[in-house]
Scaffold this motif. Sequence first.
Motif, PDB file in Angstrom:
ATOM      1  N   GLU A   1      -9.254   2.983   0.101  1.00 46.23           N
ATOM      2  CA  GLU A   1      -8.627   2.772  -1.196  1.00 46.23           C
ATOM      3  C   GLU A   1      -8.996   3.924  -2.127  1.00 46.23           C
ATOM      4  O   GLU A   1     -10.152   4.368  -2.166  1.00 46.23           O
ATOM      5  CB  GLU A   1      -9.113   1.432  -1.764  1.00 46.23           C
ATOM      6  CG  GLU A   1      -8.289   0.938  -2.929  1.00 46.23           C
ATOM      7  CD  GLU A   1      -9.036   1.004  -4.239  1.00 46.23           C
ATOM      8  OE1 GLU A   1      -8.445   0.690  -5.278  1.00 46.23           O
ATOM      9  OE2 GLU A   1     -10.221   1.392  -4.235  1.00 46.23           O
TER      10      GLU A   1
ATOM     11  N   ASN B   1       0.846  -1.191   0.000  1.00 45.17           N
ATOM     12  CA  ASN B   1       0.000   0.000   0.000  1.00 45.17           C
ATOM     13  C   ASN B   1       0.879   1.237   0.000  1.00 45.17           C
ATOM     14  O   ASN B   1       1.983   1.234   0.581  1.00 45.17           O
ATOM     15  CB  ASN B   1      -0.902   0.030   1.239  1.00 45.17           C
ATOM     16  CG  ASN B   1      -2.033  -0.993   1.173  1.00 45.17           C
ATOM     17  OD1 ASN B   1      -3.199  -0.650   1.224  1.00 45.17           O
ATOM     18  ND2 ASN B   1      -1.693  -2.279   1.072  1.00 45.17           N
TER      19      ASN B   1
ATOM     20  N   VAL C   1      -3.631   0.614  -3.655  1.00 41.73           N
ATOM     21  CA  VAL C   1      -3.456  -0.770  -3.208  1.00 41.73           C
ATOM     22  C   VAL C   1      -3.035  -1.628  -4.393  1.00 41.73           C
ATOM     23  O   VAL C   1      -3.614  -1.545  -5.477  1.00 41.73           O
ATOM     24  CB  VAL C   1      -4.768  -1.322  -2.597  1.00 41.73           C
ATOM     25  CG1 VAL C   1      -4.571  -2.752  -2.119  1.00 41.73           C
ATOM     26  CG2 VAL C   1      -5.221  -0.430  -1.443  1.00 41.73           C
TER      27      VAL C   1
ATOM     28  N   ASN D   1      -5.012  -7.459   1.581  1.00 42.30           N
ATOM     29  CA  ASN D   1      -5.270  -6.060   1.290  1.00 42.30           C
ATOM     30  C   ASN D   1      -6.708  -5.734   1.676  1.00 42.30           C
ATOM     31  O   ASN D   1      -7.596  -6.590   1.592  1.00 42.30           O
ATOM     32  CB  ASN D   1      -5.046  -5.747  -0.187  1.00 42.30           C
ATOM     33  CG  ASN D   1      -3.592  -5.840  -0.587  1.00 42.30           C
ATOM     34  OD1 ASN D   1      -2.735  -5.208   0.027  1.00 42.30           O
ATOM     35  ND2 ASN D   1      -3.281  -6.635  -1.604  1.00 42.30           N
TER      36      ASN D   1
END
Length: 831
Positions: A601, A580, A635, A643
């Motif tokens: 995200e 990330n 991501v 994730n």
Amino acid sequence: MRLSWRLGLRDLRAGGRGLWLLVLCLFLGTAALAGIGSLSASILGALDDQSRAMLGGDLEMRVSQRRATVEEGAAFAAAGPVAETIRARAMAEPLNGQAPALVSLKAIDDRWPLVGRFTLERGALAGRPHGLQVAVAPVLADRLGVHVGDTIRIGMAQLRIVGLIDNEPDHLGEGFSLGPTVLVDMAGLDATGVIQPGSLYESRYRLLLPPGTDAAGIGDGFIHRFPSAGWSKRTPDDAAGSLKKGIAQLGQFLLLVGLAALAIAGVGVGSGVSAYLAGKTRTIATLKVLGARSGAIAAMFLLQLGLVAGGGILGGLVLGAAVPAIVEAVVGDALPVPPRLAVYPVPLLVAAALGLLVALLFALPALSRARSVPAATLLRDSLAPLTRPSLATLAGMAALLAALIGIAVLTASDRSIALGFVGATAALVVGLWLLGFGLRLLLARLPRPRRPFFRLALANLHRPGAQTDRLVVALGLGFSLFVALAVIDTSLSSEIHAAAPARAPRFFAIDLQPEDSARFRALITQAAPNARIETVPSLRGSIVALKGQRVADMKSIPDGAWILKGDRTITWSATVPPRNSVVAGRWWPANYRGEPLVSMEDKAAQTLGLHVGDTITVAVLGVEVPARIAALRKVDWGGLGLNFALVFSPGYIEEAPHGLLASVYAPPARDGAIARAVAVGLPSVTMVRTGDLIGQVGDLLGQIALAIRAAAAVTVAAGIVVLVGAVAASGRARRYDVLILKLLGGSRRQLLGGQALEYALLSALLVAVAIAVGGGGGWYVVVKVFALPFAPDWAVVAGTLAAAIAMTLGIGVLGSLPALAARPAAGLREM
């Protein structure tokens, strides 16, 4: 018209065999469109019929990581009969020493199923499982090597198999599953001990409602009545919605491929009609000498073409209407549901209309030329230079093209994509035709090579009557489509079967309790000493408000807002997670313990119009947690590591009961040892093998690729027919050339070599066009549609082009053999 009709039928009976190319091309193109449309309509119709059974009722309410409270259950029961199911993941281990397998554990109550009928295969020991009994999917029994009556272990319980599942009515509506189904009742679920505080599972409550009840309204009422409980609803339309959407999108894509096949077939129609009418030149001239008007002659041939085209289109419609039955008989098990067999008039009418318009569009120039043949043709060579189409002809072609585009776009499920595809195809056809026309002009003006072999090959490409422009269009479209399909196929295979496993963990561990973390690490290290383990806390939550506005009160949800659909797995972290990177805002300090902060995200935030500083509210186990967005993250989803779309700051969120998710990076050779060690030492922990997940995705993509290749096969067939037709269309001119060259001493080998060189030069030119056009189209699909790296296997692409070139050379040379067999003496008597 009566005279034109009588003359047309008489002439058709006497010499209508020359229109075989027209019939075959229209048959292939119409059959492709009608078959794809009918199959898509039959599957969508079957999904509509089974939507209630797929859902298991008229309304489904679902919630994660808990069961309904007494108050919630009473509210559901007041609306109608209720059936409860619980879905969780678990490991099933046989007692015969075989390796354990990941399963989808489904607990049912006595009222399940409310809609449809559950059955077991013959030889079952009971009608349904009770207590320490299970019913398993046949594929799981084969994988574990077990039979009815054997015992398997799930979690802390040993369960006896009482039957193999034959029909699970709500299976399709359950959604994506990581493993085969194992059915238990609620007592059996409790015995396994799979459900622990923080475990990831989902409770579903299916309701039967009185006829005419607004199921969606009832579901919204429950959500508003329990606003912080995390409930989501589904109706029968929703149960089949994602599957219907996927089938509709695939059907749309295949229809576009079918349109490409029809476009290629249209070139064949033009070649066939031109060849047929070229053979009627002296007939037309004779009729004009006898007083026939141009309009009557045009009507005569138009009636002929209409009858023959109608036969080809009708044959294609008959085959297309039978495609659902053929597919069910051949590959019925691969379909999500058996197609609803019926005649679907809409796709048949659309296919017929498109086929007729294509036939008229590509036949109109040849008809216009035939109409203008002068009577004096009887006194001179019929191989005169072609005249340009008149303005009336061009206007008619423009009207037909507009109607063709209009029907193709208006009947598409995604009109913007259809318009773009049709526009790109039309531009490509025009561009290829201009390329062929320009090639003829260029070769006609180039200095003549001294070697007769090369001079003959180049002359064949630009002499009067040459089919160069049509061949460039047909082969250019075909080659480009082959390259695009090869690029897409190999790029997907490269990403799934090569790139992902190299960076992905070997296992994901689900439902790992925090107190078992040390034991888990010890088991993994013992089985694979060099393994690397990542663990993160996890629980389920759903976004219920954005910037103070309730999601349930929003009039419309933005397209692509997947983060608002159902629950999400969330976590918290003091530092930026691996894979990330922060692209906006700032990460909180490692020792932060203030108000809840969250990182989202970046693409999900962009879809929802959220920025740093905005607030969202997440419902976790019935408690609403408001949080301010502190950072947006990019991501890397491609590595298949752990994730999350939502990452909270540590502190308040940690107080919720939660479990751990773990990823295990280890050598592939240790997979079996790791799975057995965890199954014995921590039976409540579910181990998801990454290879199995990738395999399921690969199987799905394989089915999609198979469907695309089947549709592309029609395009290949159309291309072959067009190539054969183009060779046949120029056969008369080639025959005269061969006669003269033989009289001048040309050998059969020299003439055949010139023909081969002609097609080789044409194919070499089109290879560059195909790589540019097909490669560009494939790049767009891979990068923009699938959002994957562009990694085609150029060796496969080259092999595809080599096969296409070999096919072109073979057909071109074989089609020239009849002309090479002509005897000079016989030819001179006819001239």
